[in-house]
Design an enzyme around this catalytic site. Structure first.
Site, PDB file in Angstrom:
ATOM      1  N   ASP A 144      68.690  89.392  11.336  1.00  0.00           N
ATOM      2  CA  ASP A 144      67.382  90.259  11.248  1.00  0.00           C
ATOM      3  C   ASP A 144      67.274  90.869   9.583  1.00  0.00           C
ATOM      4  O   ASP A 144      66.192  91.456   9.332  1.00  0.00           O
ATOM      5  CB  ASP A 144      66.625  90.852  12.347  1.00  0.00           C
TER       6      ASP A 144
ATOM      7  N   ILE B 277      68.746  93.620   9.274  1.00  0.00           N
ATOM      8  CA  ILE B 277      69.092  95.009   9.398  1.00  0.00           C
ATOM      9  C   ILE B 277      70.204  95.291  10.051  1.00  0.00           C
ATOM     10  O   ILE B 277      71.060  96.176   9.687  1.00  0.00           O
ATOM     11  CB  ILE B 277      67.730  95.620  10.213  1.00  0.00           C
TER      12      ILE B 277
ATOM     13  N   ASP C 181      67.963  88.944  19.812  1.00  0.00           N
ATOM     14  CA  ASP C 181      68.018  90.298  20.347  1.00  0.00           C
ATOM     15  C   ASP C 181      66.729  90.991  20.563  1.00  0.00           C
ATOM     16  O   ASP C 181      66.650  92.105  20.369  1.00  0.00           O
ATOM     17  CB  ASP C 181      68.993  91.268  19.683  1.00  0.00           C
TER      18      ASP C 181
ATOM     19  N   LEU D 257      69.833 101.739  16.784  1.00  0.00           N
ATOM     20  CA  LEU D 257      68.904 100.369  16.759  1.00  0.00           C
ATOM     21  C   LEU D 257      68.708 100.062  17.988  1.00  0.00           C
ATOM     22  O   LEU D 257      69.731  99.907  19.104  1.00  0.00           O
ATOM     23  CB  LEU D 257      69.588  99.235  15.750  1.00  0.00           C
TER      24      LEU D 257
END
Length: 395
Positions: free
Chosen positions: A271, A273, A297, A330
């Site tokens: 992603d 990140i 995810d 996260l």
């Protein structure tokens, strides 16, 4: 149906100009042959693909009144397969709602993800049993992504690497509990994440590796512990680099053990990140094109506006492309797998390799060798994508 004049990603990993024929059972009847003059690299392709006409032999499959789709200027890709996704569009697998799971499946299909494994969280066994039973009520039709089975992520994980999971429900690996939960969903647990250093983990792997794919993750395990688990039958690593020990030159941990175990597939959250683009490139370089599995995810905030959401009983804040707990941890992603595949290409991964990592590799990692591929007789789960890698149509 015939898809004419597209750049078809064949099973050999090259793009071929030609026509793809789909029969009345939504199966692939004919795939353009791979010939030296027909195979083209992505670098040679452009927004305008020279017309190929009808491939030799196509007429034998195509009724006169059948539908024809002109795919000139488009890539024809296999539908994507996400083996690690918790939720989207305000719903989560752990809501134990067939209606909510159907909404997730519809969202995924509309975004080019045609198959998936709804993924659970670390919750009490009674809750997990109810959650797992909910997969029975999801429609199996062309408007919804197909459920390939369940990814059981927790509760057999390590407290110190729990990530966004709820530590109060963590449980040592338990063969009897797994079998009870698997029975509740009709034997549909395709993948399970465990921490190999926890008591009972080796017995768990030895007893169950022929029943389900076993993944190492949410674990501080060192190289020796992880390698022993892979040698015992574990074959997968959950979101590489996240919720595990770092790749250290004196103890390379799960990452190094996976690299030394040729049968092991590794998940990557792409992603932009969770893993730096340079590390994405390093992972593909280390593991090669056949062992990397792109995953999203994603949690329930995927496809939603910024705000507060819930994941495994904990509050999560979505801001842009980032989802975090109150302490900044996260908490899954808010990017779907098609976006992750686009990111991989943007980070420098060849399109053919990125698509493979988001389609046939994840399917193979859970024991489904024929899914996520464009092959004669295979399911016609197909995507039409333009030269900017924007989704045009899902079939």
């Amino acid at each position: 149906m015939i898809i004419r004049n597209g750049l078809v990603l064949t099973d050999s990993g090259v793009f071929v100009r030609g026509d793809l024929v789909i029969d009345e059972n939504h199966r692939i009847a004919a795939v353009p042959g791979v010939e030296a003059s027909a195979a083209v690299s992505v670098a040679e392709s452009s927004a305008t693909v020279p017309g190929a006409g009808t491939s030799p032999g196509t007429a034998a499959f195509l009724p006169a009144d059948d539908e024809i789709i002109d795919a000139q200027g488009l890539y024809v890709l296999p539908g994507l397969v996400d083996v690690h996704i918790h939720g989207a569009v305000g719903h989560d697998f752990c809501d134990a709602s067939p209606q909510g799971l159907a909404r997730i499946a519809a969202y995924l299909h509309s975004n080019g993800i045609t198959s998936f494994c709804p993924t659970s969280m670390t919750l009490p066994p009674a809750d997990l049993k109810e959650i797992f039973r909910s997969i029975q009520g999801v429609p199996a039709d062309s408007a919804h992504a197909r459920i390939l089975g369940i990814h059981m992520e927790g509760p057999f994980i390590a407290p110190e690497k729990k990530g966004a999971q709820n530590a109060s429900h963590i449980h040592a690996p338990d063969i009897a509990l797994f079998r009870e939960l698997n029975e509740a969903c009709g034997g549909q647990i395709r993948l399970i994440t465990i921490a190999p250093e926890q008591p009972g983990s080796m017995e768990f792997i030895e007893a169950l590796h022929d029943t389900t794919a076993i993944s190492l993750g949410h674990s501080p395990a060192g190289y020796e512990e992880a390698k022993k688990a892979f040698d015992a039958g574990a074959c997968h690593a959950t979101h590489l680099f996240n919720a595990m020990a770092s790749l250290h030159h004196r103890d390379p941990g799960i990452i190094g053990a996976a690299a030394d175990s040729p049968q092991v597939m590794v998940e990557v959250i792409c992603d932009g990140i969770h893993v730096h683009p340079a590390v994405i490139r390093m992972i593909f370089g280390l593991f090669g094109p056949d062992r990397v599995v792109l995953i999203s995810d994603a949690m329930r905030a995927a496809g939603m506006e910024d705000g507060s959401y819930e994941l495994g009983g904990q509050e999560v804040h979505k801001c842009g492309s980032r989802a975090t707990l109150a302490d900044g941890t996260l908490a899954g992603s808010v990017t779907n797998l098609f976006g992750c595949m686009q990111n991989a290409v943007r980070f420098g991964i060849p399109l053919e390799t990125a698509v493979r990592a988001a389609s046939c590799n994840p399917a193979k990692s859970i024991g489904l060798a024929d899914a996520g591929r464009i092959i004669p007789g295979g399911e016609a789960d197909l995507l039409l994508v333009d030269s900017n890698l924007e989704l045009v149509k899902v079939l």
